[in-house]
Write a protein that holds these residues in place. Sequence first.
Motif, short mmCIF file in Angstrom:
data_model
loop_
_atom_site.label_atom_id
_atom_site.label_comp_id
_atom_site.label_asym_id
_atom_site.label_seq_id
_atom_site.Cartn_x
_atom_site.Cartn_y
_atom_site.Cartn_z
N SER A 79 0.82 -1.21 0.00
CA SER A 79 0.00 0.00 0.00
C SER A 79 0.85 1.25 0.00
CB SER A 79 -0.91 0.03 1.23
OG SER A 79 -2.02 -0.81 1.07
N GLU A 113 -5.52 -3.47 -0.13
CA GLU A 113 -4.44 -2.48 -0.23
C GLU A 113 -4.98 -1.15 -0.76
OE1 GLU A 113 -1.74 -3.31 1.20
OE2 GLU A 113 -2.28 -5.43 1.34
N ASP A 114 -4.26 -0.07 -0.49
CA ASP A 114 -4.72 1.28 -0.80
C ASP A 114 -3.64 2.06 -1.56
OD1 ASP A 114 -7.04 0.83 0.92
OD2 ASP A 114 -5.65 1.09 2.59
N LEU A 132 -8.61 -6.49 -7.68
CA LEU A 132 -8.39 -5.75 -6.44
C LEU A 132 -9.66 -5.83 -5.61
CD1 LEU A 132 -6.61 -2.54 -7.81
CD2 LEU A 132 -5.56 -4.67 -7.06
N GLN A 134 -11.37 -6.55 -1.23
CA GLN A 134 -11.17 -6.47 0.21
C GLN A 134 -10.24 -7.58 0.69
OE1 GLN A 134 -14.82 -7.21 2.39
NE2 GLN A 134 -15.31 -9.00 1.16
N THR A 143 -10.39 -1.98 -0.35
CA THR A 143 -9.29 -1.43 -1.13
C THR A 143 -9.70 -0.05 -1.63
OG1 THR A 143 -7.74 -1.85 -2.95
CG2 THR A 143 -10.01 -2.56 -3.28
N ALA A 166 -14.46 -1.70 -3.02
CA ALA A 166 -13.46 -0.69 -3.37
C ALA A 166 -14.10 0.70 -3.36
CB ALA A 166 -12.86 -0.98 -4.73
#
Length: 359
Positions: A79, A113-114, A132, A134, A143, A166
């Motif tokens: 991230s 991830e972010d 992508l 959770q 995410t 997301a």
Amino acid sequence: MAYSPLTLSSLAKSAVPGVGSAKPTNLLWVDDNASGGGDGSSASPFKTIQAAIDKATPGTAVMVKSGTYNGSVSLDDASGTNGKPVWLVSADGQGAAKIIASSGKPGISAYGEDYLVIKGFTIQGGTEGIKLTQSGSHLKNLTTNIVIEDNHISGSSIDGIKLAQARYVAVTGNTVEDFGREEGIDNVYVRDAVIAYNDISDATKSGNRSGITVKAGSEDIKILYNDISDVLDGIIVGGYSSQPGKVYPGGIDYQAKDITVSGNHVYDLAKRAVNVLGGSDSVISDNKFDPNNSYPTVVNVASDNHGNRSEDIRILDNIVEASKWLTVQSGNASGLVTSGNTQDGGLTLLGIGADALSY
């Protein structure tokens, strides 16, 4: 706009400001021609993408040189932060770096991830080209703040691009073709997103549900200026989903809300250009729909598999290349507005089971 590995489109910048306004603070280089054991500098690059990702910290751009990279890439534990995303980019030109996904895995994936940028790759095979979502379940770790731009994805067995749980997302300028049994771009409980200027097609017109789907509590999404062809349904506003809980919250009585579908060209389909299934408070405007088939409708408005009805759907100023083009299933006419839609020789609106209303 000419490809620039570390420059994002204006739409991506506005949709994801914590990523779009950023510039990398560190570069790590990858070259499949390297001998291995490098430190990521331009003079001594890593040989694999994963080796660079594993060393990336917030603000790092992983610069992948031209070549073919066998094996999927995981962005887990990679991230970025607000103003310091982690970039994964094709450095030598759009499509110059090719990722061949591992069997049974997405080409590029991350869970929870972010602040990520994925830009400019050719991605072939895998279950999804990019996935992508959770981390875990029950919406504990979404995410967020993601840009997926200028990638060419083909040959996936499920979805081209899969986004789930997301928020703050831009999917812009990608080509998705010859994907698997589901969607070109699939959105499950995605909010505050823009999906624009993508080219989506599947030559078989079978097995896949749509070019773009937004469902399972998705909200505040702009679907703009996409070119969609050779699929079953072009765009699904809503859809069929599992029961609320693990993948989207309980208590939601819609599949998709506040969705804008505008400026898209949807053509050469097996079924419908737009299928609204449990959609709410959404507008479909200024599109060109040319399904080029004998299917009895071009735009359908109906309930989802949980009985959630569509409501407050506005269908405005579209060009529809069919004389009978709209169906509204029983119970789904509340707040429906149609205006300004045109076709050579005029339009015939066909309402089926529309609570005795005429369209």
